[in-house]
Design an enzyme around this catalytic site. Structure first.
Site, PDB file in Angstrom:
ATOM      1  N   CYS A 142       0.996  -1.051   0.271  1.00 36.98           N
ATOM      2  CA  CYS A 142       0.090  -0.036   0.065  1.00 36.98           C
ATOM      3  C   CYS A 142       1.004   1.295   0.136  1.00 36.98           C
ATOM      4  O   CYS A 142       1.590   1.455  -1.048  1.00 36.98           O
ATOM      5  CB  CYS A 142      -0.909  -0.107   1.200  1.00 36.98           C
ATOM      6  SG  CYS A 142      -2.520   0.900   0.944  1.00 36.98           S
ATOM      7  N   HIS A 235      -4.621  -4.235   0.400  1.00 38.97           N
ATOM      8  CA  HIS A 235      -4.238  -4.605   1.541  1.00 38.97           C
ATOM      9  C   HIS A 235      -4.849  -6.320   1.487  1.00 38.97           C
ATOM     10  O   HIS A 235      -5.784  -6.675   2.154  1.00 38.97           O
ATOM     11  CB  HIS A 235      -4.893  -4.226   2.854  1.00 38.97           C
ATOM     12  CG  HIS A 235      -4.199  -2.835   2.902  1.00 38.97           C
ATOM     13  ND1 HIS A 235      -3.058  -2.751   3.767  1.00 38.97           N
ATOM     14  CD2 HIS A 235      -4.680  -1.443   2.867  1.00 38.97           C
ATOM     15  CE1 HIS A 235      -2.815  -1.544   4.042  1.00 38.97           C
ATOM     16  NE2 HIS A 235      -3.570  -0.722   3.392  1.00 38.97           N
ATOM     17  N   GLU A 237      -3.719  -8.771   3.132  1.00 41.94           N
ATOM     18  CA  GLU A 237      -3.549  -9.292   4.492  1.00 41.94           C
ATOM     19  C   GLU A 237      -4.949  -8.915   5.359  1.00 41.94           C
ATOM     20  O   GLU A 237      -4.898  -9.456   6.497  1.00 41.94           O
ATOM     21  CB  GLU A 237      -2.337  -8.709   5.055  1.00 41.94           C
ATOM     22  CG  GLU A 237      -2.169  -7.457   5.753  1.00 41.94           C
ATOM     23  CD  GLU A 237      -2.179  -6.193   4.594  1.00 41.94           C
ATOM     24  OE1 GLU A 237      -2.173  -5.208   5.056  1.00 41.94           O
ATOM     25  OE2 GLU A 237      -2.054  -6.472   3.295  1.00 41.94           O
TER      26      GLU A 237
END
Length: 306
Positions: A142, A235, A237
């Site tokens: 990011c 993102h 994750e």
């Protein structure tokens, strides 16, 4: 093989409750293999939450992964306890003479600040330079992806007219690259950002191979230097409820925030969000660890120069 962390790291207990096998030091020393050494530079304010997300993403691999955490010396963290940082985190000075198989640099909530005005920018550029000779492959997430693209290739970010917020559809652009091996033609991934590096600017940079993009969210995944640098603009994750927490936090602050796209059933924020990106996130990190770390790194990590 599982990931290896300190036995009393709070994320370890949570992962074990999720039936994810996490190894502590005592068990790891009895395994006759060299663990993959991964360094995570955690720039996020809620560090324990980010630890859990990344450790979960790194857990689906047959490799033994030994994870270390680093924080910035030039920035004071106000959202994570000093005791937690002192116990589980190192500074660049502590490990700059070491080498690592892989590294992850997280995003940070500083995207509306010019890079050079971020209080730890000088230290971060030193670390990014250091990765060139001390890390086999680095993932930039990011804001860190924007920072890396700016520092290494001069690609500038721009402010979006409205926050890119929610789940967005992406398509794979180059199936021959191992990093996207096993990906579906189209997949969802979370984004939460106010800025972007324009897709056309990245396409014009011959050093970057674009691997996934979105008609709505733009650039998502790419790499440079044959996988020594991996750039992820979203993102993957994120947990099931991360976007939910961000949305309700901003609502409570009275901010002008749109409901995250493609996230709640019928855009009803009272519904539990569906988890629709975890498989591809796991695939991304597993491919990275296998093809760009394990298959590439020298066995004698400290004795072999990059």
């Amino acid at each position: 093989m599982p990931i290896k962390v300190q036995g009393d790291l709070p994320a370890k207990e949570i992962l074990e409750k999720e039936n994810i096998f996490v190894m502590d030091e005592n068990r790891a020393i009895h395994q006759d293999i060299r663990p993959i050494q991964i360094l995570i530079l955690n720039l996020m304010p809620l560090k324990e939450e980010t630890e859990l997300q990344l450790l979960r993403s790194l857990s689906n691999t047959p490799l033994q992964v030994d994870v270390s955490f680093m924080t910035m010396s030039s920035h004071e963290s106000k959202n994570t306890s000093t005791s937690h940082l002192n116990k589980f985190y190192l500074h660049f000075e502590d490990l700059k003479n070491n080498k690592f198989d892989g590294m992850i640099i997280t995003g940070a909530p500083v995207e509306l600040i010019e890079f050079e005005e971020v209080d730890y920018w000088e230290e971060l550029t030193e670390i990014m330079d250091w990765t060139e000779k001390h890390v086999t492959s680095t993932i930039y997430l990011c804001w860190a992806a924007q920072a890396g693209l700016y520092y290494h290739y001069g690609l500038k970010k721009k402010v979006l007219s409205e926050k890119m917020f929610g789940l967005f559809w992406h398509r794979v652009m180059n199936r021959k690259i191992p990093l996207v091996r096993g990906f579906d033609d189209a997949f969802l991934a979370p984004h939460s950002r106010h800025t972007e590096v324009p897709l056309e600017d990245i396409k014009a940079c011959k050093d970057i191979t674009i691997l996934a993009e979105s008609e709505e969210a733009g650039f998502f995944l790419g790499m440079a230097k044959e996988g020594r640098q991996i750039y992820v603009m979203g993102h993957p994750e994120y947990d099931r409820v991360t976007l939910d927490g961000e949305y309700k936090r901003d609502l409570n602050k009275g901010l002008d925030i749109q409901i995250p796209k493609n996230y709640y059933s019928n855009d009803n924020s009272e519904d539990r969000p569906l988890l629709m990106w975890r498989a591809h996130a796991n695939n991304l990190y597993t491919n990275w660890l296998n093809y760009y770390v394990y298959q590439t790194t020298p066995y004698d990590l400290d004795g072999t120069p990059f």
